[in-house]
Design a protein around this motif. Structure first.
Motif, PDB file in Angstrom:
ATOM      1  N   ALA A   1       0.830  -1.206   0.000  1.00  0.00           N
ATOM      2  CA  ALA A   1       0.000   0.000   0.000  1.00  0.00           C
ATOM      3  C   ALA A   1       0.865   1.256   0.000  1.00  0.00           C
ATOM      4  CB  ALA A   1      -0.919   0.002   1.218  1.00  0.00           C
ATOM      5  N   LEU A   2       1.976   1.216   0.756  1.00  0.00           N
ATOM      6  CA  LEU A   2       2.869   2.363   0.852  1.00  0.00           C
ATOM      7  C   LEU A   2       3.480   2.707  -0.506  1.00  0.00           C
ATOM      8  CD1 LEU A   2       4.262   4.367   2.832  1.00  0.00           C
ATOM      9  CD2 LEU A   2       6.086   2.681   3.073  1.00  0.00           C
ATOM     10  N   HIS A   3       3.752   1.691  -1.322  1.00  0.00           N
ATOM     11  CA  HIS A   3       4.422   1.897  -2.600  1.00  0.00           C
ATOM     12  C   HIS A   3       3.471   1.851  -3.794  1.00  0.00           C
ATOM     13  CE1 HIS A   3       7.688   0.744   0.117  1.00  0.00           C
ATOM     14  NE2 HIS A   3       8.454   1.442  -0.661  1.00  0.00           N
ATOM     15  N   PHE A   4       2.195   1.974  -3.508  1.00  0.00           N
ATOM     16  CA  PHE A   4       1.189   1.873  -4.558  1.00  0.00           C
ATOM     17  C   PHE A   4       1.085   3.154  -5.379  1.00  0.00           C
ATOM     18  CE2 PHE A   4      -3.436   2.557  -5.539  1.00  0.00           C
ATOM     19  CZ  PHE A   4      -3.531   1.619  -6.541  1.00  0.00           C
ATOM     20  N   LYS A   5       1.079   3.011  -6.703  1.00  0.00           N
ATOM     21  CA  LYS A   5       0.844   4.129  -7.628  1.00  0.00           C
ATOM     22  C   LYS A   5      -0.370   3.751  -8.467  1.00  0.00           C
ATOM     23  CE  LYS A   5       5.706   5.504  -7.941  1.00  0.00           C
ATOM     24  NZ  LYS A   5       6.229   4.483  -7.041  1.00  0.00           N
ATOM     25  N   LYS A   6      -1.515   4.320  -8.122  1.00  0.00           N
ATOM     26  CA  LYS A   6      -2.789   3.883  -8.692  1.00  0.00           C
ATOM     27  C   LYS A   6      -2.799   3.923 -10.218  1.00  0.00           C
ATOM     28  CE  LYS A   6      -6.394   6.526  -8.089  1.00  0.00           C
ATOM     29  NZ  LYS A   6      -7.573   7.178  -7.459  1.00  0.00           N
ATOM     30  N   LYS A   7      -2.321   5.008 -10.808  1.00  0.00           N
ATOM     31  CA  LYS A   7      -2.405   5.155 -12.257  1.00  0.00           C
ATOM     32  C   LYS A   7      -1.553   4.129 -12.982  1.00  0.00           C
ATOM     33  CE  LYS A   7      -3.536  10.091 -12.251  1.00  0.00           C
ATOM     34  NZ  LYS A   7      -3.134  11.448 -12.662  1.00  0.00           N
TER      35      LYS A   7
ATOM     36  N   ALA B   1      -7.000  -1.466   0.106  1.00  0.00           N
ATOM     37  CA  ALA B   1      -7.807  -0.327  -0.346  1.00  0.00           C
ATOM     38  C   ALA B   1      -7.950   0.717   0.764  1.00  0.00           C
ATOM     39  CB  ALA B   1      -9.178  -0.811  -0.820  1.00  0.00           C
ATOM     40  N   SER B   2      -8.121   0.258   2.006  1.00  0.00           N
ATOM     41  CA  SER B   2      -8.283   1.215   3.107  1.00  0.00           C
ATOM     42  C   SER B   2      -6.995   1.976   3.358  1.00  0.00           C
ATOM     43  CB  SER B   2      -8.715   0.478   4.381  1.00  0.00           C
ATOM     44  OG  SER B   2      -7.659  -0.304   4.918  1.00  0.00           O
ATOM     45  N   GLN B   3      -5.848   1.328   3.153  1.00  0.00           N
ATOM     46  CA  GLN B   3      -4.574   1.996   3.414  1.00  0.00           C
ATOM     47  C   GLN B   3      -4.167   2.952   2.299  1.00  0.00           C
ATOM     48  OE1 GLN B   3      -2.653   1.699   6.339  1.00  0.00           O
ATOM     49  NE2 GLN B   3      -4.632   0.848   6.934  1.00  0.00           N
ATOM     50  N   THR B   4      -4.663   2.755   1.113  1.00  0.00           N
ATOM     51  CA  THR B   4      -4.304   3.618  -0.009  1.00  0.00           C
ATOM     52  C   THR B   4      -5.318   4.725  -0.236  1.00  0.00           C
ATOM     53  OG1 THR B   4      -5.360   2.012  -1.489  1.00  0.00           O
ATOM     54  CG2 THR B   4      -2.983   1.866  -1.244  1.00  0.00           C
ATOM     55  N   GLY B   5      -6.370   4.743   0.585  1.00  0.00           N
ATOM     56  CA  GLY B   5      -7.372   5.801   0.443  1.00  0.00           C
ATOM     57  C   GLY B   5      -8.407   5.540  -0.630  1.00  0.00           C
ATOM     58  N   LEU B   6      -8.428   4.315  -1.176  1.00  0.00           N
ATOM     59  CA  LEU B   6      -9.441   4.006  -2.178  1.00  0.00           C
ATOM     60  C   LEU B   6     -10.818   3.866  -1.550  1.00  0.00           C
ATOM     61  CD1 LEU B   6      -7.483   1.440  -4.372  1.00  0.00           C
ATOM     62  CD2 LEU B   6      -7.964   3.830  -4.867  1.00  0.00           C
ATOM     63  N   ILE B   7     -10.840   3.557  -0.248  1.00  0.00           N
ATOM     64  CA  ILE B   7     -12.080   3.638   0.514  1.00  0.00           C
ATOM     65  C   ILE B   7     -11.804   4.508   1.722  1.00  0.00           C
ATOM     66  CG2 ILE B   7     -12.957   1.399  -0.196  1.00  0.00           C
ATOM     67  CD1 ILE B   7     -12.103   0.314   2.530  1.00  0.00           C
ATOM     68  N   MET B   8     -12.833   5.191   2.208  1.00  0.00           N
ATOM     69  CA  MET B   8     -12.668   6.103   3.331  1.00  0.00           C
ATOM     70  C   MET B   8     -13.447   5.561   4.532  1.00  0.00           C
ATOM     71  SD  MET B   8     -10.670   8.204   1.907  1.00  0.00           S
ATOM     72  CE  MET B   8     -10.575   9.480   3.168  1.00  0.00           C
TER      73      MET B   8
END
Length: 213
Positions: A143-149, A206-213
């Motif tokens: 999650a820390l190293h995730f780049k969504k695009k 998803a919760s850690q990357t902000g994809l869900i709030m």
């Protein structure tokens, strides 16, 4: 920091389990202190008005009066810095998903080794989270190293978001107007890209990357 006492509260409607957890924690180290013990969420909230504010709450899910789901939701508004370890008999995927979505910092089954409870409390205090192999390894690092695009398509992000709710795969497929087979193919692709093995791990990601709030 080395002398800081980690304050713990426990809510479980089984007195024997509650006492066992309290004894385990206090006998392990003088750095752990149990500041509240309650038989349900309402009782816990009442006790917290009179006790020291705990660093970590160990919560059961199925409790009378106020269950674990509603307890964690209420407490997060009152004590935003408090962290939560869920300790439950429930292996249901939806239970884990809902607790992760509500902000749980750890999830253990009551069938776990007692030492793992101590490991989880220490990890949550030090790092902010602890999840067993039920969720999967290294989810937080990913999650820390995730780049969504770069990592996920917009379609995959939509699917990942829907996986975080109390919806069956059939219901998700219906919302997206795709077949169940197509949905499973998308989920497999997401899991392969993120190297996360199950739905609970995807929800945590998803919760850690902000994809869900």
């Amino acid at each position: 920091m080395m002398n800081y006492v980690v304050k713990v509260a426990i809510a479980d409607d089984h007195p024997l389990i509650r006492k066992g957890i309290a004894d385990l924690i206090t006998e392990h180290s003088p750095r752990f202190k149990v500041v509240a013990q309650a038989g349900n969420g309402k009782e816990l909230m009442d006790q917290l008005q009179e006790s020291e504010v705990p660093d970590i709450c160990i919560l059961d899910i199925q409790m009378p009066v106020l269950n674990g789901y509603d307890t964690i939701s209420a407490l997060k508004g009152l004590y935003p810095q408090m962290k939560y370890l869920i300790l439950t008999f429930s292996e249901q995927e939806f239970s884990m998903i809902r607790m992760i979505r509500n902000g749980a910092n750890g999830y253990l089954l009551k069938s776990c080794d007692p030492e793992e409870i101590l490991t989880a409390v220490s990890a949550i205090h030090q790092h902010g989270y602890y999840y067993s192999e039920m969720v999967g390894e290294n989810v937080f690092y990913k999650a820390l190293h995730f780049k969504k695009k770069e990592d996920l398509t917009s379609k995959e992000v939509d699917i990942l978001s829907l996986l975080c709710y109390d919806l069956t795969y059939e219901q998700i497929a219906g919302k997206l107007f795709i077949s169940l087979h197509t949905l499973h193919d998308h989920v497999k692709a997401i899991s392969k890209k993120l190297k996360i093995k199950n739905r609970a791990g995807l929800v945590l990601f998803a919760s850690q990357t902000g994809l869900i709030m």
